[in-house]
Design a protein around this motif. Structure first.
Motif, PDB file in Angstrom:
ATOM      1  N   GLY A 187      -2.468  -7.031   2.379  1.00  8.01           N
ATOM      2  CA  GLY A 187      -3.427  -6.197   3.110  1.00  8.01           C
ATOM      3  C   GLY A 187      -4.695  -6.671   3.583  1.00  8.01           C
ATOM      4  O   GLY A 187      -5.072  -7.927   3.168  1.00  8.01           O
ATOM      5  N   HIS A 188      -5.317  -5.923   4.349  1.00  6.32           N
ATOM      6  CA  HIS A 188      -6.578  -6.402   5.267  1.00  6.32           C
ATOM      7  C   HIS A 188      -7.680  -5.904   4.190  1.00  6.32           C
ATOM      8  O   HIS A 188      -7.593  -5.038   3.476  1.00  6.32           O
ATOM      9  CB  HIS A 188      -6.621  -5.683   6.353  1.00  6.32           C
ATOM     10  N   GLU A 220      -9.193  -2.610   4.252  1.00  2.23           N
ATOM     11  CA  GLU A 220      -8.366  -1.624   3.329  1.00  2.23           C
ATOM     12  C   GLU A 220      -8.791  -1.417   1.677  1.00  2.23           C
ATOM     13  O   GLU A 220      -8.255  -0.397   1.331  1.00  2.23           O
ATOM     14  CB  GLU A 220      -6.860  -2.002   3.316  1.00  2.23           C
ATOM     15  N   THR A 221      -9.606  -2.299   1.342  1.00  2.00           N
ATOM     16  CA  THR A 221     -10.105  -2.294   0.021  1.00  2.00           C
ATOM     17  C   THR A 221     -11.204  -1.287  -0.381  1.00  2.00           C
ATOM     18  O   THR A 221     -11.536  -1.408  -1.569  1.00  2.00           O
ATOM     19  CB  THR A 221     -10.176  -3.871  -0.554  1.00  2.00           C
ATOM     20  N   THR A 237     -11.809   1.744  -0.917  1.00  2.00           N
ATOM     21  CA  THR A 237     -11.275   2.823  -1.387  1.00  2.00           C
ATOM     22  C   THR A 237     -12.340   3.968  -1.560  1.00  2.00           C
ATOM     23  O   THR A 237     -13.304   3.741  -1.702  1.00  2.00           O
ATOM     24  CB  THR A 237     -10.566   2.620  -2.892  1.00  2.00           C
TER      25      THR A 237
END
Length: 122
Positions: free
Chosen positions: A65-66, A69-70, A72
């Protein structure tokens, strides 16, 4: 005082790189690593009249994942809480924005991606 870990040192270097990268695009650094109950803001910058709270994320590789994207919804809530605390303690009332900078790769081959207004305070 304990010595910073390699990961923490790398994180500080990436945040410094992101701050300089954003400054080259017209933003002004106000503060770094502002801690508040339950959260931390990596960079606080000014873009004209707007105060910008910047989350900086880094991953060497994107196999899982990029880094963008973390960030949240739970992470967004912690950043918003820290931003509200900062605004209150500094007695500021101004337009604000939440940006995310994702950095991938290793030095010297780093790629920087910037999402302006990545999320809103609700």
């Amino acid at each position: 005082m304990p010595r910073p870990t390699d990961a923490r040192r790398r994180g500080e270097q990436i945040e410094t790189l992101a701050a300089h990268w954003l400054e080259q695009r017209g933003l002004t650094l106000i503060s770094r690593n502002q801690h508040a109950k339950g959260g931390e803001i990596d960079l606080i910058m000014r873009d004209g009249e707007t105060l910008v709270f910047v989350e900086v994320r880094h991953r060497r590789r994107t196999d899982h994942g990029h880094p963008l994207e973390t960030v949240t919804p739970a992470k967004q809530r912690r950043i918003i809480k820290a931003a509200r605390f900062y605004l209150q303690t500094q007695r500021l009332s101004c337009p604000c924005r939440f940006d995310v900078v994702g950095v991938t790769g290793t030095r010297p081959d780093l790629t920087v991606e910037w999402i302006r207004a990545a999320f809103d305070a609700y």
